[in-house]
Enzyme design. Structure first.
Site, PDB file in Angstrom:
ATOM      1  N   HIS A  25     -35.778  28.946   8.548  1.00  0.00           N
ATOM      2  CA  HIS A  25     -37.220  29.354   7.901  1.00  0.00           C
ATOM      3  C   HIS A  25     -37.019  29.637   6.323  1.00  0.00           C
ATOM      4  CE1 HIS A  25     -39.862  29.128  11.805  1.00  0.00           C
ATOM      5  NE2 HIS A  25     -38.810  28.989  12.007  1.00  0.00           N
ATOM      6  N   ASP A 115     -45.260  31.814   6.033  1.00  0.00           N
ATOM      7  CA  ASP A 115     -44.535  30.997   7.460  1.00  0.00           C
ATOM      8  C   ASP A 115     -45.774  30.845   8.562  1.00  0.00           C
ATOM      9  OD1 ASP A 115     -43.065  30.367   9.790  1.00  0.00           O
ATOM     10  OD2 ASP A 115     -41.236  30.833   8.572  1.00  0.00           O
ATOM     11  N   THR A 137     -42.772  24.909   9.421  1.00  0.00           N
ATOM     12  CA  THR A 137     -41.452  24.662   9.279  1.00  0.00           C
ATOM     13  C   THR A 137     -40.837  23.368  10.389  1.00  0.00           C
ATOM     14  OG1 THR A 137     -40.937  26.270  10.677  1.00  0.00           O
ATOM     15  CG2 THR A 137     -40.726  26.678   8.383  1.00  0.00           C
ATOM     16  N   GLN A 340     -23.808  23.833   4.744  1.00  0.00           N
ATOM     17  CA  GLN A 340     -24.002  22.626   5.643  1.00  0.00           C
ATOM     18  C   GLN A 340     -24.455  21.425   4.706  1.00  0.00           C
ATOM     19  OE1 GLN A 340     -25.638  22.473   9.580  1.00  0.00           O
ATOM     20  NE2 GLN A 340     -27.217  21.398   8.700  1.00  0.00           N
ATOM     21  N   TRP A 358     -35.228  20.821  12.874  1.00  0.00           N
ATOM     22  CA  TRP A 358     -35.758  20.173  11.748  1.00  0.00           C
ATOM     23  C   TRP A 358     -35.035  20.228  10.669  1.00  0.00           C
ATOM     24  CZ3 TRP A 358     -38.418  16.132  11.759  1.00  0.00           C
ATOM     25  CH2 TRP A 358     -39.372  15.680  10.842  1.00  0.00           C
ATOM     26  N   ASN A 359     -34.651  21.304  10.347  1.00  0.00           N
ATOM     27  CA  ASN A 359     -33.822  21.465   8.807  1.00  0.00           C
ATOM     28  C   ASN A 359     -32.563  20.442   9.024  1.00  0.00           C
ATOM     29  OD1 ASN A 359     -35.419  23.391   7.081  1.00  0.00           O
ATOM     30  ND2 ASN A 359     -35.054  24.430   9.078  1.00  0.00           N
ATOM     31  N   SER A 360     -31.848  20.483   9.852  1.00  0.00           N
ATOM     32  CA  SER A 360     -30.548  19.723   9.954  1.00  0.00           C
ATOM     33  C   SER A 360     -30.819  18.400   9.994  1.00  0.00           C
ATOM     34  CB  SER A 360     -29.996  20.387  11.401  1.00  0.00           C
ATOM     35  OG  SER A 360     -29.496  21.653  10.847  1.00  0.00           O
ATOM     36  N   ASP A 379     -38.622  22.290  19.571  1.00  0.00           N
ATOM     37  CA  ASP A 379     -39.020  21.043  19.051  1.00  0.00           C
ATOM     38  C   ASP A 379     -37.684  20.112  18.945  1.00  0.00           C
ATOM     39  OD1 ASP A 379     -37.834  22.481  17.190  1.00  0.00           O
ATOM     40  OD2 ASP A 379     -38.970  21.571  15.492  1.00  0.00           O
ATOM     41  N   GLN A 380     -36.392  20.467  19.193  1.00  0.00           N
ATOM     42  CA  GLN A 380     -35.245  19.649  19.008  1.00  0.00           C
ATOM     43  C   GLN A 380     -35.415  18.503  19.851  1.00  0.00           C
ATOM     44  OE1 GLN A 380     -32.400  22.611  19.806  1.00  0.00           O
ATOM     45  NE2 GLN A 380     -33.210  23.970  18.541  1.00  0.00           N
TER      46      GLN A 380
HETATM   47  N1  UDP Z   1     -26.753  25.935   8.210  1.00  0.00           N
HETATM   48  C1  UDP Z   1     -25.800  26.421   7.313  1.00  0.00           C
HETATM   49  N2  UDP Z   1     -24.570  26.393   7.433  1.00  0.00           N
HETATM   50  C2  UDP Z   1     -24.200  26.176   9.209  1.00  0.00           C
HETATM   51  C3  UDP Z   1     -25.278  25.929   9.927  1.00  0.00           C
HETATM   52  C4  UDP Z   1     -26.403  25.725   9.591  1.00  0.00           C
HETATM   53  O1  UDP Z   1     -26.133  26.613   5.986  1.00  0.00           O
HETATM   54  O2  UDP Z   1     -23.076  26.388   9.139  1.00  0.00           O
HETATM   55  C5  UDP Z   1     -28.295  25.863   7.746  1.00  0.00           C
HETATM   56  C6  UDP Z   1     -28.622  24.360   7.762  1.00  0.00           C
HETATM   57  O3  UDP Z   1     -28.345  23.596   6.505  1.00  0.00           O
HETATM   58  C7  UDP Z   1     -30.014  24.554   7.816  1.00  0.00           C
HETATM   59  C8  UDP Z   1     -30.148  25.858   8.806  1.00  0.00           C
HETATM   60  O4  UDP Z   1     -29.118  26.404   8.545  1.00  0.00           O
HETATM   61  O5  UDP Z   1     -30.911  24.529   6.782  1.00  0.00           O
HETATM   62  C9  UDP Z   1     -30.624  25.524  10.277  1.00  0.00           C
HETATM   63  O6  UDP Z   1     -31.888  25.035  10.325  1.00  0.00           O
HETATM   64  P1  UDP Z   1     -32.416  24.250  11.619  1.00  0.00           P
HETATM   65  O7  UDP Z   1     -33.875  24.031  11.651  1.00  0.00           O
HETATM   66  O8  UDP Z   1     -31.372  23.091  11.553  1.00  0.00           O
HETATM   67  O9  UDP Z   1     -32.024  24.904  12.933  1.00  0.00           O
HETATM   68  P2  UDP Z   1     -32.216  26.455  13.380  1.00  0.00           P
HETATM   69  O10 UDP Z   1     -31.170  27.238  13.062  1.00  0.00           O
HETATM   70  O11 UDP Z   1     -33.504  27.020  12.759  1.00  0.00           O
HETATM   71  O12 UDP Z   1     -32.265  26.136  15.003  1.00  0.00           O
END
Ligand code: UDP
Length: 476
Positions: A25, A115, A137, A340, A358-360, A379-380
């Site tokens: 987020h 948010d 998000t 990442q 969603w970000n990944s 939502d995955q």
């Molecule tokens: N991320 C990162 N390093 C890692 C793993 C994840 O920087 O080793 C970041 C990734 O780039 C993304 C966020 O963490 O921006 C994870 O967001 P996402 O929505 O994919 O998953 P959530 O962690 O919310 O389940």
């Protein structure tokens, strides 16, 4: 400062941006703050005491508000429900103080971008007579489904016989594609209640932001714009500028990390690997795999015989099979956290095994990296459907039991399919196409860029009126 200069600052507009304090987020909301600052607004991120030190972004101010657990955040609270209630109480109070603090300066806050998990922030904004705008998000598809549940147009749980879920303009969703909470509302009631509360006061919002773009989610030609289905101003994908449009100088990372990334080690290791040969695996910041799933992923990666770089958070490390790291040293690197985006952008990476956050998902899409989806939560599942069926940029691994375990053979099968199977070239081509569309959306003159420019102009000149007039759409 003279009176004229003060008026100029007010005219410039000052947004305060409040992310939920988790990595998935903070990243997109902070990125939005940077984007708005690059367009001339003053931007301040307000986050919990616990996360304030993890944020560094030039041109964006950082201020602390309280979630009631200033020492350690969510981890220090007994449960989600208590945490969210405390955040509402302490967050409202400290946000109010923050707005007041700026009232007497040359840059009073003109808009609170919060948010969507925090509908109370809109009430605070209204009490102070400033604009309020939630930032969602997740995808517009997921938002519009939850909205329909909130309106009573969909009844929970959604059962197998109710599917495929068919909403005109949205892609049809089969049972496995639905957000988890809709199938099992009792699984995590506090979280579901919070997801639905996002819509309670949405009719009072001056804008609604979505981290997505039109081309990404529509089923053409039924709807021409996501706005016909979901009254959101689409401003995504919120990815550091260097990876897409390059409009923000030096913007090569989000500027926030809740854990220490092992960048140097990863880069050094990747440098020696042939182009497109490495499997990058990560399950994001929140997912905790079952010990069985951890084992299957471990042996699947090892038995694939491929190079792999796997992010296993410190809290998950105890679930690795004994001796795994030593045994796989030649082929694999296991790290506790990384940047990442930098990895996804590296030429050695050939595929991303992802939980489909969603970000990944957006990051891989924007960098043209094909994916193997192993969704676990929320939502995955819906994002995994888009990856495989809508965008054609990967496959979703099949689960072998009712706990959602993906077995080692299945993982290897998926890796073969994505890395060198019959459809591999097609997936890479599609990934390239989506990367271009994402770039187009955020580059100058693109749909998201235009929407952001319009917002910036409106927030400076009081264009709220126009936004209000649009509110009849979808009954908001
Ligand atoms: N991320 C990162 N390093 C890692 C793993 C994840 O920087 O080793 C970041 C990734 O780039 C993304 C966020 O963490 O921006 C994870 O967001 P996402 O929505 O994919 O998953 P959530 O962690 O919310 O389940």
């Amino acid at each position: 400062m003279g009176k004229e200069q003060q008026v100029e600052h007010v005219r410039r507009g000052h947004v305060v941006v409040i992310p939920y304090p988790s990595q998935g987020h903070i990243n997109p909301l902070l990125q939005f703050a940077k984007r708005l600052a690059s367009k001339g607004l003053k931007a301040t991120v307000a986050t919990t005491h616990y996360t304030v030190k993890s944020i560094y972004a030039p041109n964006v101010g950082v201020e602390a508000i309280s979630d009631g657990y200033d020492e350690g955040g969510f981890a220090y609270s007994p449960d989600t429900d208590t945490y969210l209630k405390a955040f509402k109480t302490f967050g409202s109070k400290t946000l109010s103080q923050l707005i007041r603090k700026f009232e007497t300066t040359s840059s009073p806050i003109t808009c609170v971008i919060y948010d969507a998990f925090f509908p109370w922030a809109l009430d605070v904004a209204k009490q102070h007579g400033v604009y309020g705008a939630p930032f969602f998000t997740n995808s517009a598809t997921v938002s519009s489904i939850f909205y329909r549940v909130h309106k009573g147009l969909l009844t929970l749980p959604i059962k197998m016989e109710d599917t495929p879920l068919s909403i005109p303009g949205l892609h049809k969703l089969d049972y496995p594609d639905l957000p988890g909470f809709l199938k099992s509302p009792d699984f995590y009631p506090a979280y579901l209640a919070m997801k639905l509360s996002q819509f309670d006061n949405l009719h009072q919002a001056d804008w609604i932001f979505g981290n997505t773009f039109d081309d990404l989610e529509l089923q053409l030609p039924v709807a021409e714009r996501v706005g016909e289905l979901w009254r959101g101003t689409l401003i995504g994908p919120m990815i550091p500028s260097a990876y897409l449009d390059g409009q923000i100088e030096g913007d090569i990372g989000y500027g926030a990390s809740l854990w220490k990334p092992l960048d140097h080690k990863c880069k050094k290791w990747l440098e020696l690997k042939p182009a497109g040969s490495v499997v990058y695996a990560s399950f994001g910041s929140l997912v905790a795999l079952t010990p069985k799933q951890m084992e299957e992923i471990a042996w699947g990666l090892k038995e694939s015989g491929r190079h792999f770089l796997w992010v296993v958070k410190e809290s998950e490390r105890g679930k690795l099979p004994q001796g795994f790291i030593e045994e796989t040293e030649e082929k694999g690197l296991v790290v506790t956290w990384c940047q990442q985006l930098e990895l996804l952008a590296h030429k050695a990476i050939g595929c991303f095994v992802t939980h489909c956050g969603w970000n990944s998902t957006l990051e891989a899409l924007c960098l043209g990296v094909p994916m193997v989806g192993v969704p676990k939560f929320a939502d995955q599942y819906t994002n995994a459907k888009f990856i495989e069926e809508v965008w054609g940029v990967g496959v979703r691994a099949e689960e072998e039991d009712d706990k959602g375990t993906v077995g080692r053979e299945e993982l290897q099968l998926c890796l073969r399919e994505v890395m060198d199977g019959e459809r591999s070239q097609e997936m890479r081509k599609n990934a390239g196409k989506w990367r271009e569309l994402a770039k187009k959306a955020v580059c100058q003159g693109g749909s998201s860029d235009n929407n952001i420019n319009e917002f910036v102009a409106d927030v400076c000149t009081g264009g709220k009126k126009r936004a209000k007039e649009e509110k009849h759409m979808n009954g908001f």
